[in-house]
Design a protein around this motif. Structure first.
Motif, PDB file in Angstrom:
ATOM      1  N   TRP A 252       0.811  -1.228   0.000  1.00  0.00           N
ATOM      2  CA  TRP A 252       0.000   0.000   0.000  1.00  0.00           C
ATOM      3  C   TRP A 252       0.839   1.270   0.000  1.00  0.00           C
ATOM      4  O   TRP A 252       0.445   2.274  -0.597  1.00  0.00           O
ATOM      5  N   LYS A 253       2.010   1.231   0.612  1.00  0.00           N
ATOM      6  CA  LYS A 253       2.807   2.480   0.648  1.00  0.00           C
ATOM      7  C   LYS A 253       3.294   2.825  -0.763  1.00  0.00           C
ATOM      8  O   LYS A 253       3.331   3.999  -1.148  1.00  0.00           O
ATOM      9  N   LYS A 254       3.656   1.777  -1.503  1.00  0.00           N
ATOM     10  CA  LYS A 254       4.069   1.996  -2.897  1.00  0.00           C
ATOM     11  C   LYS A 254       2.872   2.531  -3.709  1.00  0.00           C
ATOM     12  O   LYS A 254       3.020   3.478  -4.496  1.00  0.00           O
ATOM     13  N   HIS A 255       1.707   1.959  -3.476  1.00  0.00           N
ATOM     14  CA  HIS A 255       0.498   2.410  -4.191  1.00  0.00           C
ATOM     15  C   HIS A 255       0.170   3.868  -3.847  1.00  0.00           C
ATOM     16  O   HIS A 255      -0.269   4.630  -4.704  1.00  0.00           O
ATOM     17  N   LEU A 256       0.424   4.243  -2.604  1.00  0.00           N
ATOM     18  CA  LEU A 256       0.174   5.634  -2.200  1.00  0.00           C
ATOM     19  C   LEU A 256       1.114   6.576  -2.957  1.00  0.00           C
ATOM     20  O   LEU A 256       0.676   7.634  -3.446  1.00  0.00           O
ATOM     21  N   GLU A 257       2.361   6.172  -3.064  1.00  0.00           N
ATOM     22  CA  GLU A 257       3.327   7.005  -3.807  1.00  0.00           C
ATOM     23  C   GLU A 257       2.892   7.161  -5.261  1.00  0.00           C
ATOM     24  O   GLU A 257       2.886   8.255  -5.817  1.00  0.00           O
ATOM     25  N   GLU A 258       2.496   6.032  -5.858  1.00  0.00           N
ATOM     26  CA  GLU A 258       2.087   6.068  -7.270  1.00  0.00           C
ATOM     27  C   GLU A 258       0.846   6.933  -7.480  1.00  0.00           C
ATOM     28  O   GLU A 258       0.694   7.590  -8.504  1.00  0.00           O
ATOM     29  N   ALA A 259      -0.040   6.926  -6.474  1.00  0.00           N
ATOM     30  CA  ALA A 259      -1.311   7.675  -6.621  1.00  0.00           C
ATOM     31  C   ALA A 259      -1.148   9.166  -6.340  1.00  0.00           C
ATOM     32  O   ALA A 259      -2.069   9.947  -6.599  1.00  0.00           O
ATOM     33  N   THR A 260      -0.005   9.551  -5.790  1.00  0.00           N
ATOM     34  CA  THR A 260       0.206  10.976  -5.465  1.00  0.00           C
ATOM     35  C   THR A 260       1.510  11.462  -6.114  1.00  0.00           C
ATOM     36  O   THR A 260       2.439  11.878  -5.418  1.00  0.00           O
ATOM     37  N   PRO A 261       1.570  11.416  -7.462  1.00  0.00           N
ATOM     38  CA  PRO A 261       2.824  11.775  -8.133  1.00  0.00           C
ATOM     39  C   PRO A 261       3.232  13.223  -7.872  1.00  0.00           C
ATOM     40  O   PRO A 261       4.427  13.538  -7.890  1.00  0.00           O
ATOM     41  N   ASP A 262       2.262  14.097  -7.614  1.00  0.00           N
ATOM     42  CA  ASP A 262       2.584  15.510  -7.335  1.00  0.00           C
ATOM     43  C   ASP A 262       2.549  15.828  -5.848  1.00  0.00           C
ATOM     44  O   ASP A 262       2.384  16.984  -5.450  1.00  0.00           O
ATOM     45  N   GLY A 263       2.675  14.812  -5.016  1.00  0.00           N
ATOM     46  CA  GLY A 263       2.631  15.040  -3.572  1.00  0.00           C
ATOM     47  C   GLY A 263       1.205  15.260  -3.086  1.00  0.00           C
ATOM     48  O   GLY A 263       0.236  15.022  -3.819  1.00  0.00           O
ATOM     49  N   VAL A 264       1.076  15.707  -1.838  1.00  0.00           N
ATOM     50  CA  VAL A 264      -0.239  15.840  -1.199  1.00  0.00           C
ATOM     51  C   VAL A 264      -0.402  17.276  -0.694  1.00  0.00           C
ATOM     52  O   VAL A 264       0.455  17.788   0.018  1.00  0.00           O
ATOM     53  N   ASP A 265      -1.520  17.909  -1.080  1.00  0.00           N
ATOM     54  CA  ASP A 265      -1.786  19.289  -0.649  1.00  0.00           C
ATOM     55  C   ASP A 265      -2.715  19.349   0.557  1.00  0.00           C
ATOM     56  O   ASP A 265      -2.637  20.255   1.368  1.00  0.00           O
ATOM     57  N   ILE A 266      -3.656  18.397   0.611  1.00  0.00           N
ATOM     58  CA  ILE A 266      -4.496  18.293   1.819  1.00  0.00           C
ATOM     59  C   ILE A 266      -4.428  16.852   2.301  1.00  0.00           C
ATOM     60  O   ILE A 266      -4.689  15.919   1.536  1.00  0.00           O
ATOM     61  N   ASN A 267      -4.071  16.691   3.575  1.00  0.00           N
ATOM     62  CA  ASN A 267      -4.268  15.383   4.199  1.00  0.00           C
ATOM     63  C   ASN A 267      -5.447  15.511   5.139  1.00  0.00           C
ATOM     64  O   ASN A 267      -5.376  16.232   6.142  1.00  0.00           O
ATOM     65  N   PHE A 268      -6.552  14.816   4.836  1.00  0.00           N
ATOM     66  CA  PHE A 268      -7.697  14.799   5.746  1.00  0.00           C
ATOM     67  C   PHE A 268      -7.538  13.556   6.610  1.00  0.00           C
ATOM     68  O   PHE A 268      -7.797  12.432   6.180  1.00  0.00           O
ATOM     69  N   GLU A 269      -7.082  13.784   7.838  1.00  0.00           N
ATOM     70  CA  GLU A 269      -6.650  12.670   8.685  1.00  0.00           C
ATOM     71  C   GLU A 269      -7.768  12.160   9.586  1.00  0.00           C
ATOM     72  O   GLU A 269      -8.269  12.882  10.443  1.00  0.00           O
ATOM     73  N   ASN A 270      -8.124  10.901   9.388  1.00  0.00           N
ATOM     74  CA  ASN A 270      -9.155  10.277  10.216  1.00  0.00           C
ATOM     75  C   ASN A 270      -8.613   9.129  11.055  1.00  0.00           C
ATOM     76  O   ASN A 270      -9.307   8.631  11.932  1.00  0.00           O
ATOM     77  N   VAL A 271      -7.384   8.686  10.749  1.00  0.00           N
ATOM     78  CA  VAL A 271      -6.928   7.400  11.289  1.00  0.00           C
ATOM     79  C   VAL A 271      -5.726   7.509  12.232  1.00  0.00           C
ATOM     80  O   VAL A 271      -5.720   6.930  13.312  1.00  0.00           O
ATOM     81  N   GLY A 272      -4.684   8.236  11.828  1.00  0.00           N
ATOM     82  CA  GLY A 272      -3.462   8.294  12.653  1.00  0.00           C
ATOM     83  C   GLY A 272      -2.533   7.120  12.387  1.00  0.00           C
ATOM     84  O   GLY A 272      -2.702   6.377  11.412  1.00  0.00           O
TER      85      GLY A 272
END
Ligand SMILES: NC(=O)c1ccc[n+]([C@@H]2O[C@H](COP(=O)([O-])OP(=O)(O)OC[C@H]3O[C@@H](n4cnc5c(N)ncnc54)[C@H](OP(=O)(O)O)[C@@H]3O)[C@@H](O)[C@H]2O)c1
Length: 344
Positions: free
Chosen positions: A212-232
């Motif tokens: 999943w961490k690799k998939h997260l990188e692939e899904a955010t090629p331009d980085g992340v502008d908003i992290n809506f955090e529900n989990v921690g």
């Protein structure tokens, strides 16, 4: 008409503070006669009880935003009910109300105080389930966290965790309405398929997949502008690493830690927030109570236009409330988790 004193109320009273998961043994399930109503009082029959991660916080004595529920008290809980008797002209018999009803079948209230009851509008297509979730407290949480703290901009990327849950599923759709690239993180292929196919998220990451961490990188090629955090925990740390310069970290919830006795799952290095000027802001939905009406109206309009879809997971029977709360921690719900206590 039966006198109120002939009606029996069943209610959960907190007996002990849970250590880890909640069990039925943490409560006394008691029966009580309902008193005769006094002037200005109403009797409300609970229809839907909202099960929320914060119920678990209220049962504990950790530092929190409200006083914890005291041992012996009726468990605090939000819900929707029907006014079945009224000695208060502001609340007509037959009206539906929302507010803190508690984990019980009936509540006697004057509708005021720290937890005022709100009379719900009767509008076509606006079901009680929607008012308990997508246009209720969880939809409003999504709305204010996203717009007020997230400060979305078209073309930016947002990641939302617990994305197939009550808050997360609405947040992601608000992101799409605002022209963002939306990436959801959820547990399991079925939830991820719902996010992509039905809710039109751009990507959905199954955190139960070992890659999943690799998939997260692939899904955010331009980085992340908003992290809506529900989990921690680990999910939060992985997203935090991908946050951009001047990005916003909406701290809505940390559900992965609520059953823990310590805070070990929620650690972040603060240095990247300085280097990348990340704005980290926590909020509690009650901060926005004066603006609920305005936000609920917008949410309902988007639902009517098909731009926001919603789902509910409904469990029958008040007696199932304690154990059903664990569904939130096991991922057993999609969308809003409700207990159906009685028929509308
Ligand atoms: N700040 C506020 O005012 C406010 C108000 C309402 C809610 N909240 C917070 O918002 C968050 C979501 O609340 P909600 O009512 O919408 O609940 P929800 O998302 O409908 O349900 C919780 C979901 O969290 C996921 N989850 C649970 N434990 C997890 C873990 N260890 N790792 C990863 N995912 C986990 C599960 O989905 P998976 O199947 O995907 O694991 C579960 O379905 C919670 O943190 C809650 O405390 C904050």
């Amino acid at each position: 008409m039966t006198s109120t004193t002939q009606l029996i109320n069943r209610q959960f009273r907190l007996k002990s503070r849970p250590s880890g998961r909640v069990t039925k043994d943490n409560f006394d399930f008691v029966e009580q006669n309902i008193p005769e109503l006094e002037k200005d009082q109403i009797l409300v029959r609970t229809i839907y009880l909202s099960l929320d991660p914060t119920n678990r916080i209220w049962m504990s004595d950790m530092e929190q935003y409200l006083p914890p529920v005291q041992l012996g008290e009726v468990m605090r809980g939000l819900g929707i009910g029907k006014v079945v008797r009224s000695k208060n002209s502001k609340f007509k018999e037959g009206a539906y109300v929302s507010g803190v009803l508690g984990w019980q079948e009936y509540v006697v209230s004057d509708g005021r105080g720290a937890w005022p009851l709100t009379v719900l509008p009767k509008l076509p297509g606006l079901s009680l389930e929607i008012m308990a979730g997508a246009a209720g407290m969880t939809g409003l949480t999504a709305f204010f966290g996203f717009f007020e703290i997230g400060k979305p901009k078209e073309g930016e990327t947002m990641v939302v965790s617990a994305a197939a849950g009550a808050v997360g599923s609405i947040v992601g759709q608000l992101g799409k309405i605002s022209g963002m690239r939306v990436v959801g993180i959820a547990g399991g292929e079925e939830k991820c398929a719902w996010l992509k196919n039905e809710l039109k998220f751009d990507a959905a990451i199954d955190y139960k997949n070992p890659d999943w961490k690799k998939h997260l990188e692939e899904a955010t090629p331009d980085g992340v502008d908003i992290n809506f955090e529900n989990v921690g925990g680990e999910i939060m740390e992985a997203v935090y690493k991908r946050m951009n310069l001047h990005s916003r970290f909406v701290l809505c919830g940390l559900i992965s830690g609520y059953n823990d006795t310590d805070d070990k799952k929620s650690r972040l290095s603060i240095a990247p927030a300085l280097m990348k000027r990340i704005k980290i802001e926590g909020f509690i939905i009650t901060d926005y109570v004066q603006r609920f009406q305005e936000a609920a109206t917008k949410l309902v309009m988007w639902m009517a236009a098909g731009k926001i879809k919603h789902k509910e997971t409904i469990i029958d029977g008040l007696e199932n409330a304690p154990e059903s709360l664990n569904l939130l921690f096991d991922g057993g719900n999609t969308g809003k988790l409700l207990i159906k206590v009685s028929e509308p």
